[in-house]
Enzyme design. Structure first.
Site, short mmCIF file in Angstrom:
data_model
loop_
_atom_site.label_atom_id
_atom_site.label_comp_id
_atom_site.label_asym_id
_atom_site.label_seq_id
_atom_site.Cartn_x
_atom_site.Cartn_y
_atom_site.Cartn_z
N GLY A 263 -16.30 0.67 -20.14
CA GLY A 263 -16.80 1.99 -20.52
C GLY A 263 -15.81 3.07 -20.11
O GLY A 263 -15.54 4.01 -20.85
N ALA A 264 -15.28 2.93 -18.90
CA ALA A 264 -14.33 3.91 -18.37
C ALA A 264 -13.78 3.36 -17.06
O ALA A 264 -14.27 2.34 -16.56
CB ALA A 264 -15.02 5.24 -18.10
N GLU A 300 -17.83 7.87 -13.01
CA GLU A 300 -16.40 7.73 -12.69
C GLU A 300 -15.99 8.78 -11.67
O GLU A 300 -15.21 8.51 -10.76
CB GLU A 300 -15.53 7.84 -13.95
CG GLU A 300 -15.87 6.86 -15.06
CD GLU A 300 -16.04 5.43 -14.62
OE1 GLU A 300 -15.37 4.99 -13.67
OE2 GLU A 300 -16.87 4.71 -15.22
N HIS A 303 -17.04 7.83 -8.17
CA HIS A 303 -16.20 6.78 -7.58
C HIS A 303 -15.13 7.37 -6.67
O HIS A 303 -14.59 6.67 -5.82
CB HIS A 303 -15.52 5.95 -8.66
CG HIS A 303 -16.27 4.72 -9.08
ND1 HIS A 303 -16.85 3.84 -8.20
CD2 HIS A 303 -16.50 4.20 -10.32
CE1 HIS A 303 -17.41 2.84 -8.88
NE2 HIS A 303 -17.23 3.03 -10.16
N1 BAL Z 1 -14.71 0.15 -12.10
C1 BAL Z 1 -14.87 -0.23 -13.47
C2 BAL Z 1 -15.55 0.78 -14.31
C3 BAL Z 1 -16.66 1.40 -13.57
O1 BAL Z 1 -17.58 0.75 -13.13
O2 BAL Z 1 -16.65 2.58 -13.35
ZN ZN Z 2 -18.18 1.96 -11.62
#
Ligand code: BAL
Ligand code: ZN
Length: 873
Positions: A263-264, A300, A303
């Site tokens: 997805g991203a 995102e 994160h």
């Molecule tokens: N880390 C892979 C994409 C997501 O989970 O944001």
């Molecule tokens: Zn993620």
């Protein structure tokens, strides 16, 4: 190949203190010079080899402290570079590799999408660029220099902040140097080079630091990025307010790419997105797309703290960043929209995607203990169930305790690669709570079934709840232990209010949360003066299947009166499920008319959120019913029952729903993407669905008129689905009109593909095969493949599971076809076999044969596809 085991974790003998990368970008011949400052870890043997990961690499040279190594001083294969015993404790290692990004069809590492260079390094893509310790526990600051043709690639982006850029004198090239001061693992590395347009916003963090926000898209798509930018700004503010987390670089870049497996991706300071999760305008994006963009942009961004500043020690800890970040994006959307509606949507997704995984051959713990291919563990269990575990921690500790634990986690582990144990310990230490028993949720796979039996004793004025839990065996876990299950509850009196009680015995109860932590518990509530109906698992407080002895009349009561909106919705689902399963067995239950009337009441109840009304009117899907039935499933019988009940609802409530449909018509043509306007569209489209299912000619006419007059994608698409799936008059013209309107827009065309691939009528497989010859289709673009093949296999219960096995054979053939080019995509679509054992015997045999045909094909399979096929069998 042997699986990789959690218990084998070992730190690397060398640390990487600094990474300097120099890319000379050319589509067919890119060179990469990587200069690593390497230091032997304290305590590591002086004779320890340095062994770096590679994947399909071509090595052009290797130097230590600028002196080329002789051939006998190292060994190199496409997958590994090894220097047996570097002489110095600290040295600079220079590695030259060359790549052909134009041939990279796996979309992992450095590749070209529509003429733009981009990267995808999670989980193990960096090793396709250069040799490295390509694992999440090796953190370093990175400097990236890029040189490329200025005309073809005017935009050069890297992680961190831009430190230098300019023309390369005497050439038609230019360069840019980006520096990321925050130590990061290689999976967060990214670069982008292309001819892209962008939109920008200035953001100031709550402590006053300025940040430039940019979203890059193909030229002409600038205005379609406005919603994503709006979502980004709201996410940044929310993370400051709710978690106290601020952004930490001068710039935050986001790039939309059309060929993308995921997805991203949350690369530090340079998020790369599947363009599906950036581009939106009313004509091409549905309300679901707007909501999806909002949550993925937030995910995102979040994160940056949960994933980047604190990353994972190893891939077994993937849920540490993913489950937690999904929880954070769910909370963000709940705050931005309606909390109960968001919770219902999240639970629908959990049950649709994760419960079948947990109940089938691909079941694995939220923190797995082994894997053969890490790409196959970006699953609903890691993400969605992982988020449920974080939610349960919050339920157990309360709002304040949860925040204290999160604060401590950030304080302790910022800049580190952490484990689930570190995460849980932060909550224990911050609140003085013992969470040892809770840890079992991370290691034990499978969805527990909680059984609840309520008996009321009028004389003693007691309500006794007999609770038990059971988790069925899953692969490699034959024996299960009882878990700690927080059950949020209320005891609902006839007037709809929760009754109080004087004391409770048999379980710990904190406010409205009861703890079930044994295999069986008898819980007695005293001082209850009237017989209540227990409302259990409010807000879906634990990821379990709940079975209770409540009658259909009790459920109808909760559907109308429970003060918890989630459980009102759940009660409607429970009643509908029972009615539908009975219908699929040829019986009609007497409560059907009362259920339909109750739906009518919810439809018209203006005290309720419109989006909630739309959800409450939605019947469980055919896949939901298959999961509830669990064995000997006949998808055709389920499909017929579903059609019949929808028709019965449409017929019984026809005039009423039609009037409401007319009343809800938009007053003007302005489009508002917000949750409240989207809720009205959702309700109106749900009503239209029942009018269409009624069989009334007028209802059919309304569907075509709805399509023709639609001024947004949500309405146009809802009508198109009804026209196509119910084979209504005007279907052919509508499909042609949609195609003509959107033929140059690949994201809108994906919807056109999916509508047709999910049509439940016979003949759909032939149509799917035809669609793959359509000029807008491409076997190399993951979104296209998912919109046709993925939609058919995962979203068309009846035709994918056709009794002759043709759907299974098609999936096996396409998996083999895709596997040679893009193993991740092949393995992902192959997941549609995960529930084959719950089917009736004839279909089981056909599905098994198709799965075997993949393994016996003689074609060399990727580890991704082989792993899924073997585990499914
Ligand atoms: N880390 C892979 C994409 C997501 O989970 O944001
Ligand atoms: Zn993620």
């Amino acid at each position: 190949a042997a699986p990789i085991l959690l218990k084998d974790y070992q730190p690397t003998p060398y640390l990487i203190e600094k990474v300097d990368l120099d890319f000379r970008l050319n589509p067919t011949h890119t060179t990469v010079r990587s200069k690593l400052t390497v230091r032997r870890r304290e305590g590591a043997a002086a004779t320890a080899a340095i062994e770096l990961d590679g994947d399909d690499l071509k090595l052009d040279g290797v130097c230590v402290d600028d002196i080329p190594l002789a051939e006998e001083e190292y060994t190199a294969t496409p997958d590994r570079l090894m220097i047996p015993a570097p002489a110095a404790e600290r040295f600079e290692l220079t590695i030259d590799t060359s790549l052909d990004p134009s041939k990279n069809t796996q979309l992992m590492g450095l590749y070209v999408s529509s003429g733009t260079f981009c990267t995808q390094c999670e989980a193990e893509g960096f090793r396709r660029i250069t040799y490295f310790y390509d694992r999440p526990d090796v953190l370093a600051p990175y400097t990236t220099r890029m040189t490329a043709n200025k005309k073809a690639y005017p935009v050069l982006l890297g992680n961190g902040n831009l430190v230098e850029s300019g023309d390369v004198t005497g050439t038609d090239e230019h360069y840019a140097v980006w520096h990321d001061p925050h130590p990061k693992p290689s999976y967060l590395f990214a670069l982008v080079a292309g001819n892209l347009a962008h939109i920008s916003t200035d953001y100031t963090t709550s402590s006053g630091s300025p940040v430039k926000l940019n979203i890059y898209v193909e030229h002409g798509n600038e205005t379609r990025a406005d919603w994503a930018m709006d979502s980004l700004v709201r996410s940044m503010r929310w993370d400051e307010q709710v978690f106290g987390r601020e952004y930490d670089l001068d710039v935050f870049n986001v790039v939309a790419i059309s060929d993308f497996n995921m997805g991203a991706m949350e690369n530090k300071g340079l998020n790369i997105f599947n363009d599906k999760y950036i581009l939106a305008d009313p004509d091409t994006a549905s309300d679901a797309d707007y909501a999806g963009i909002e949550s993925v942009v937030a995910h995102e961004y979040f994160h940056n703290w949960t994933g980047n500043r604190i990353t994972c020690r190893d891939w077994f800890q993937l849920c540490l960043k993913e489950g937690l970040t999904v929880f954070r994006d769910q909370e963000f959307s709940a705050d931005e929209r309606s909390r109960p509606v968001k919770r219902i949507a999240d639970v629908q997704r959990l049950k649709a995607a994760q419960f079948p995984e947990d109940g089938g051959p691909l079941a694995h713990p939220v923190r797995p203990e082994q894997y053969k291919e890490i790409n196959n563990f970006y699953t609903a269990t890691i993400y969605e169930k992982g988020a449920e575990l974080v939610r349960m921690i919050k339920t157990l500790l309360g709002e304040r305790g949860f925040r204290k634990g999160m604060d401590l986690y950030f304080e302790r582990h910022d800049g580190e690669a952490a484990t689930i144990e570190d995460f849980i310990k932060s909550f224990e230490d911050a609140t003085g709570t013992d969470l040892r028993h809770f840890m079992l949720w991370y290691s034990q796979a499978g969805t527990p079934t909680v059984t609840a039996e309520a008996t009321y004793d009028a004389q003693a004025q007691t309500l006794t709840l007999t609770l038990s839990q059971e988790t069925r065996p899953t692969p490699n876990q034959p024996q299960k232990k009882p878990l700690v299950i927080p059950i949020r509850f209320g005891l609902v009196a006839a007037n709809g209010k929760d009754v109080g009680y004087s004391k409770v015995e048999g379980a710990t109860v904190n406010a409205d949360v009861l703890l079930l932590n044994e295999a069986q518990q008898t819980v007695v509530f005293h001082g209850i003066s009237e017989k209540p109906v227990p409302s259990l698992l409010r807000e879906f407080s634990a990821p379990v299947n709940l079975r209770s002895n409540l009658s259909l009349d009790d459920q109808l009561f909760l559907m109308g009166r429970d003060s918890d909106p989630f459980n009102r919705w759940q009660a409607a689902q429970t009643v509908a499920t029972r009615l539908l399963i009975s219908r699929s067995r040829g019986e009609n239950l007497p409560q059907e008319a009362s259920f339909i009337d109750a739906l009518g009441e919810i439809a018209a109840d203006t005290c309720l959120d419109t989006a909630f009304r739309a959800l409450a009117l939605q019947l469980p899907s055919e896949a939901d019913l298959a999961r509830e039935i669990g064995e000997n499933v006949d998808p055709d019988a389920i499909g017929r029952a579903h059609e019949d009940l929808r028709a019965a609802i449409g017929q019984r409530l026809y005039g009423y729903l039609r009037d409401l449909y007319v009343e809800l018509a938009p007053k003007d043509s302005r489009f508002d993407p917000g949750a409240s306007a989207a809720g009205v569209r959702a309700l109106r489209n749900r009503l239209l669905g029942y009018l269409a299912a009624s069989g009334e000619a007028e209802g059919h006419g309304l569907v075509k008129a709805h399509f023709d007059s639609a001024n947004n994608m949500t309405d146009r698409l809802s009508a198109l689905v009804l026209l196509d799936h119910l084979n209504l008059p005007g279907k052919t013209e509508a499909l042609a009109a949609f195609e003509a309107r959107h033929k140059t827009d690949h994201l809108a065309m994906d919807k056109w593909f999916t509508v047709q691939a999910t049509c439940p009528a016979p003949g759909t497989l032939a149509r799917v095969k035809e669609l793959t010859n359509h000029p807008a289709f491409s076997w190399t673009n993951p979104n296209r493949v998912r919109s046709v093949v993925g939609a058919f296999c995962a979203g068309n219960q009846r035709q994918f599971n056709a009794p002759d096995g043709s759907g299974y054979d098609y999936l096996a053939e396409t998996t083999l076809q895709i596997d040679g080019k893009n193993p991740q995509l092949a393995a992902r679509i192959l997941n549609s076999f995960r529930s084959w054992r719950s089917l009736e015997a004839g279909r089981q045999e056909k599905a098994k044969a198709a799965l075997k045909s993949i393994l016996d094909s003689g074609q060399e399979l990727s580890t991704d596809t082989k792993d899924i096929a073997e585990r499914c069998l």
